[in-house]
Design a protein around this motif. Structure first.
Motif, PDB file in Angstrom:
ATOM      1  N   UNK A  90       0.831  -1.209   0.000  1.00 41.15           N
ATOM      2  CA  UNK A  90       0.000   0.000   0.000  1.00 41.15           C
ATOM      3  C   UNK A  90       0.869   1.264   0.000  1.00 41.15           C
ATOM      4  N   UNK A  91       0.725   2.084  -1.025  1.00 41.15           N
ATOM      5  CA  UNK A  91       1.506   3.311  -1.119  1.00 41.15           C
ATOM      6  C   UNK A  91       1.267   4.219   0.078  1.00 41.15           C
ATOM      7  N   UNK A  92       0.030   4.203   0.595  1.00 39.74           N
ATOM      8  CA  UNK A  92      -0.310   5.098   1.685  1.00 39.74           C
ATOM      9  C   UNK A  92       0.523   4.825   2.939  1.00 39.74           C
ATOM     10  N   UNK A  93       0.932   3.576   3.148  1.00 41.13           N
ATOM     11  CA  UNK A  93       1.776   3.258   4.301  1.00 41.13           C
ATOM     12  C   UNK A  93       3.096   4.016   4.224  1.00 41.13           C
ATOM     13  N   UNK A  94       3.660   4.095   3.032  1.00 43.27           N
ATOM     14  CA  UNK A  94       4.923   4.803   2.862  1.00 43.27           C
ATOM     15  C   UNK A  94       4.719   6.315   2.951  1.00 43.27           C
ATOM     16  N   UNK A  95       3.613   6.797   2.410  1.00 44.06           N
ATOM     17  CA  UNK A  95       3.340   8.233   2.519  1.00 44.06           C
ATOM     18  C   UNK A  95       3.128   8.633   3.982  1.00 44.06           C
ATOM     19  N   UNK A  96       2.493   7.766   4.747  1.00 45.47           N
ATOM     20  CA  UNK A  96       2.310   8.054   6.170  1.00 45.47           C
ATOM     21  C   UNK A  96       3.655   8.102   6.884  1.00 45.47           C
ATOM     22  N   UNK A  97       4.568   7.195   6.530  1.00 47.38           N
ATOM     23  CA  UNK A  97       5.902   7.216   7.134  1.00 47.38           C
ATOM     24  C   UNK A  97       6.642   8.494   6.740  1.00 47.38           C
ATOM     25  N   UNK A  98       6.501   8.913   5.490  1.00 46.97           N
ATOM     26  CA  UNK A  98       7.135  10.152   5.046  1.00 46.97           C
ATOM     27  C   UNK A  98       6.638  11.346   5.855  1.00 46.97           C
ATOM     28  N   UNK A 110       7.336   7.532  -7.626  1.00 50.51           N
ATOM     29  CA  UNK A 110       6.894   7.312  -9.001  1.00 50.51           C
ATOM     30  C   UNK A 110       6.313   5.899  -9.066  1.00 50.51           C
ATOM     31  N   UNK A 111       5.078   5.775  -8.632  1.00 51.94           N
ATOM     32  CA  UNK A 111       4.415   4.482  -8.536  1.00 51.94           C
ATOM     33  C   UNK A 111       3.890   4.073  -9.903  1.00 51.94           C
ATOM     34  N   UNK A 112       4.746   3.403 -10.661  1.00 51.16           N
ATOM     35  CA  UNK A 112       4.369   2.947 -12.004  1.00 51.16           C
ATOM     36  C   UNK A 112       5.371   1.915 -12.492  1.00 51.16           C
ATOM     37  N   UNK A 113       4.930   1.119 -13.437  1.00 53.40           N
ATOM     38  CA  UNK A 113       5.875   0.236 -14.109  1.00 53.40           C
ATOM     39  C   UNK A 113       6.737   1.096 -15.026  1.00 53.40           C
ATOM     40  N   UNK A 114       8.043   0.962 -14.919  1.00 49.05           N
ATOM     41  CA  UNK A 114       8.947   1.776 -15.715  1.00 49.05           C
ATOM     42  C   UNK A 114       9.323   1.007 -16.986  1.00 49.05           C
ATOM     43  N   UNK A 115       8.881   1.470 -18.160  1.00 46.63           N
ATOM     44  CA  UNK A 115       9.220   0.763 -19.399  1.00 46.63           C
ATOM     45  C   UNK A 115      10.705   0.891 -19.719  1.00 46.63           C
ATOM     46  N   UNK A 116      11.200  -0.009 -20.548  1.00 39.97           N
ATOM     47  CA  UNK A 116      12.627  -0.046 -20.859  1.00 39.97           C
ATOM     48  C   UNK A 116      13.161   1.290 -21.356  1.00 39.97           C
ATOM     49  N   UNK A 117      12.348   1.996 -22.161  1.00 39.23           N
ATOM     50  CA  UNK A 117      12.836   3.237 -22.750  1.00 39.23           C
ATOM     51  C   UNK A 117      13.018   4.364 -21.728  1.00 39.23           C
ATOM     52  N   UNK A 118      12.487   4.195 -20.507  1.00 39.39           N
ATOM     53  CA  UNK A 118      12.636   5.215 -19.468  1.00 39.39           C
ATOM     54  C   UNK A 118      13.693   4.856 -18.428  1.00 39.39           C
ATOM     55  N   UNK A 119      14.217   3.651 -18.500  1.00 39.81           N
ATOM     56  CA  UNK A 119      15.156   3.193 -17.468  1.00 39.81           C
ATOM     57  C   UNK A 119      16.411   4.049 -17.452  1.00 39.81           C
TER      58      UNK A 119
END
Length: 233
Positions: A90-98, A110-119
């Motif tokens: 859950x992303x919210x757990x990390x945002x709460x820690x932040x 950046x919660x997303x699958x990173x395609x090869x062309x962006x690596x």
């Protein structure tokens, strides 16, 4: 691909048989870097002219990102962090820690699958990759860093310390220890070791190449054939 620990297990399971330790080879299938760090940061919407760490790949519990966030909160200088990859927690757990740690302005998710062309952009933009794993064997993300010549700050988990040589192409710390991780990150920036570690990481590419693995497999195959030959006569 075996770590030293896995190698010992294989030797117990197959006593007397020839075996080898083979690190995971460099992941060189990604596009070469074609931008400056500033251009990469502008493309990704990341801050310019600040110390920037990268944590890359699927976000899962064993990655130890909670310890990395605790470490950042202990560092006096304003080190920034981008966590790029699909969240399996859950992303919210990390945002709460932040929020608790007062890091919301210095950590970008950046919660997303990173395609090869962006690596390439992520590995070009960062000053170092951080792998704060609490468990695991080897890391494909570390081998992407080798491809781009990016220094790695990692925990002594699995075979990470066999790929990342402490003080040469990166820094190694104990797992689940935010204090030690904080000191390593501070040392990386305070002692200005980035250039020497980048050079060492580039030198690691040959040792960790697919050609080196192929040569090892050929040698092992030859040795196995020699061992088995008397039994077939």
């Amino acid at each position: 691909m075996l770590t030293q620990r896995e190698h010992a297990i294989v030797q117990l399971a197959f006593p007397g048989r020839p075996t080898r330790v083979a690190p995971l080879p460099v992941f060189d299938q990604f596009p070469d870097a074609s931008q400056t760090p500033t251009q990469a940061r502008l493309q990704l919407g990341l801050p310019i002219d600040v110390p920037l760490l990268l944590c890359f790949g699927f976000v899962r519990r064993y990655k130890g990102i909670n310890y990395l966030l605790e470490a950042l909160a202990q560092i006096e200088r304003n080190v920034y962090l981008v966590i790029a990859g699909e969240f399996w927690e859950p992303e919210q757990e990390y945002r709460a820690q932040l929020d608790r740690l007062g890091l919301a302005d210095r950590v970008l998710l950046h919660n997303r699958y990173v395609p090869n062309e962006d690596v390439a952009a992520y590995f070009t933009a960062a000053d170092a990759l951080v792998l704060p794993y609490v468990s695991g064997s080897q890391s494909g993300v570390a081998m992407i860093a080798v491809h781009y010549g990016l220094p790695v700050i990692a925990t002594n988990v699995g075979g990470l310390s066999e790929t990342i040589v402490d003080g040469q192409n990166g820094l190694i710390v104990p797992p689940a220890d935010s204090g030690q991780l904080a000191r390593a990150i501070a040392r990386f920036f305070d002692e200005n070791v980035a250039d020497s570690m980048r050079a060492a990481m580039q030198q690691s590419q040959q040792r960790l190449s697919w050609a080196a693995l192929t040569s090892m497999i050929e040698e092992l195959t030859h040795e196995l054939c020699e061992t088995a030959a008397p039994a077939t006569r």
